[in-house]
Design an enzyme around this catalytic site. Sequence first.
Site, short mmCIF file in Angstrom:
data_model
loop_
_atom_site.label_atom_id
_atom_site.label_comp_id
_atom_site.label_asym_id
_atom_site.label_seq_id
_atom_site.Cartn_x
_atom_site.Cartn_y
_atom_site.Cartn_z
N SER A 1 0.81 -1.22 0.00
CA SER A 1 0.00 0.00 0.00
C SER A 1 0.84 1.27 0.00
CB SER A 1 -0.93 0.02 1.22
OG SER A 1 -1.87 -1.03 1.15
N SER B 1 0.83 6.97 0.84
CA SER B 1 0.42 5.59 0.56
C SER B 1 -0.48 5.58 -0.68
CB SER B 1 -0.30 5.01 1.76
OG SER B 1 -1.50 5.72 2.03
N TYR B 2 -0.90 4.39 -1.07
CA TYR B 2 -1.68 4.23 -2.29
C TYR B 2 -2.94 5.10 -2.25
CZ TYR B 2 -3.62 1.77 -6.33
OH TYR B 2 -4.12 1.46 -7.56
N PRO B 3 -3.14 5.96 -3.26
CA PRO B 3 -4.22 6.96 -3.17
C PRO B 3 -5.58 6.49 -3.65
CG PRO B 3 -2.89 7.39 -5.11
CD PRO B 3 -2.27 6.20 -4.44
#
Length: 881
Positions: A153, A335-337
């Site tokens: 992530s 982190s992963y948006p």
Amino acid sequence: MKTVLMVAEKPSLAQSIAKILSRGNMSSHKGLNGTCSVHEYTGTFAGQQVRFKMTSVCGHVMTLDFLGKYNKWDKVDPAELFSQAPTEKKEANPKLNMVKFLQVEGKGCDYIVLWLDCDKEGENICFEVLDAVLPVMNPAHGGDKTVFRARFSSITDTDICNAMARLGEPDHNEALSVDARQELDLRIGCAFTRFQTKYFQGKYGDLDSSLISFGPCQTPTLGFCVERHDRIQSFKPETYWVLQAKVNADKDRSLLLDWDRVRVFDREIAQMFLNMTKLEKEAQVEATSKKEKAKQRPLALNTVEMLRVASSSLGMGPQHAMQTAERLYTQGYISYPRTETTHYPENFDLKGPLRQQANHPYWADTVKRLLAEGINRPRKGHDAGDHPPITPMRSATEAELGSEPWRLYEYITRHFIATVSYDCKYLQNTISFRIGPEHFTCTVKTVISPGFTEIMPWQSVPLEESLPPCQRGDTFPVAEVKLLEKQTSPPDYLTEAELITLMEKHGIGTDASIPVHINNICQRNYVVVESGRRLKPTNLGIVLVHGYYKIAGATRTPWWERSQWRPSPADAELVLPTIRSAVEKQLNLIAQGKADYRQVLGHTLDVFKRKFHYFVDSIAGMDELMEVSFSPLAATGKPLSRCGKCHRFMKYIQAKPSRLHCSHCDETYTLPQNGTIKLYKELRCPLDDFELVLWSSGSRGKSYPLCPYCYNHPPFRDMKKGMGCNECTHPTCQHSLSMLGIGQCVECENGVLVLDPTSGPKWKVACNKCNVVAHCFENAHRVRVSSETCGSCEAALLDVDFNKAKSPLLGDETQHVGCVFCDPVFQELVELRHAASCHPMHRGGPGRRQGRGRGRGRRPAGKPSARRPKDKMSALAAYFV
């Protein structure tokens, strides 16, 4: 030593992951496509020493498209696209040669680890990569597992190393759900879009949109905007009255009281209340209260909330905000948006990201205090089971990121710190007054502890003066009682933030696709973005939505409530969000393995096919609205060139898509877009007698003449629709490729450099396929293509007459014949622009082809390929800018 191939979704992501896993001890080189790099290092995998190769794709490797004739609008009934038209997977970007690149890098590898983004699209790309790579990998021995999936992530050492230690498998069901969505959107969107576009652009000239598109998500998105527009237009303001009282708290201060009735809509009743209170001299305290209240800290940040805030507070459109967030993610800052989750798992390390911010110049004090006193566990939000909420992963400054990315990063970081901060606590002090028979209230809030509002000051409780000490029975002098007349106001146009909320609520699109759908309705000229990022529908957008409703009639019951297997086509679901929401639920069931891919696909296409046939049969209803709003082709545009059939002037319609219309013959001819069109010296095409027109992209760009009829109806078998005179293979026409072609383009494989005879005195030679433009022989009187060819490269020679005062030739010479590629005099006078690249693979390619190098036909069998000398080719390539 065995080899492990690892594939990420983007080149920058591959580099970051490889650096972490190799601890920086790696070698890198560019791949054969010139875009993706390959990073190599040695390490251990499955208990053995191996060689790692980390590379990437650039998003989707493949895209879905129709086969052959089904891509030609004029040859296929759009209704056939629902079931009869076969589809195939094609390379999403052929110029990248991604399949060949993956096969070259994957050949001979023993294992593959997929580091694609951990969402449904990422799972789909996993299988696209596997389709390309598995056939060239070494076969597995004894049933050994060779395919692995990394799930992560954020791009941090901990997360990447943990992902490598806990490799899983790609999820085939999630990939299938994406395949289903792609096929549904392709078939449904293309069928409706082709029919609408051909029908309405064939009748009206001022639609100002190159495509009258329909999309299962796009159209309901537009429907929300038009629904708000309709509410504004139908709004009728009402007058109401408010009783306002003011009392003197002390000698220097007065209190403004709120009327407990709030407002009344009857003037006489309002006047009665005023008469009952205005003679009173004192306001009596009936009750006092003090309550400690809390303003809750925000939930953890997900994609939709980030997009809402970016639009409403940062002035960033959703698509721009999403692209910015993705860059921050690939660079390791957040982190992963793409996540729907607003709940941190119990084992999530909250202190780690917080410590990263402990020395930041803007919020270091707040962070250090939280770490010292102990963080507050974030509120329990929604766990969608995908990724953790969006979290800052390392500290950054504006100087490091740049203005736009910094603003988004700053908000994400402040939001995260706020989620682990404490609630804002304040004291609400309320005094209830009675003036005559009427009751009034005065409320003041006083902050006790700012909590999270310290890091999010825009959420803070406004500072107010404290209320005077009093108790029940006390009185205050009445300073004033008056009646205020006001009117109700209409709602404003939807903001992007409000539209995002509606789309999320009704299940239109996903957290990743919502920005795309909003961007589409803007690009198609269905809405315009006004100040405050409000979306105002255009006339075209309004007519389309109203047309769908008119065709639908009064029926509004969703098809799945009426009969799942016999849906009525006569409804408004083409524009309402209900049907797409139901389809999204079915797609999610595919992803969960609870629904059959083929059954969902077949049933949904059957539903929309029925709707399409009803729409076609009822199109007159929408056309009636179009007639009111737009002008017929015959009444649009200005006369430009003569028709070759009736010899009357055709009208040039400049609105997108630009085209020529002959009202006498009732024929419309498409033209090249994104440029200017003018008459070309009143010259005519020798084949059909149509007057030629000249298309130009600007003074420093390309231009070429074309025949409107030949452009739409290619006269020769080797020509395609949409070709100008610079690609026409007529053997004797003075405007054709055969007479003006010089030689193969130095940049692309299939293009030919063609002289632009209209460009003097700033002469140009341009490729008839790509965007290469050569500016040459400025101030020359005349430039002609000679019948002679170059002995070295077989390109046509140019015969140039120079201006005597500015001739580059020695002595008094003004005329020179030479090769633009090989002649040293000409090489000094050529400047190439707009080329995308100058890749070595294009240098030294075939020079002139059969037919004086004009790109006509193939090289005769047995004849060697003529190649330009490398040193001369390099000299020409040096002019790229």
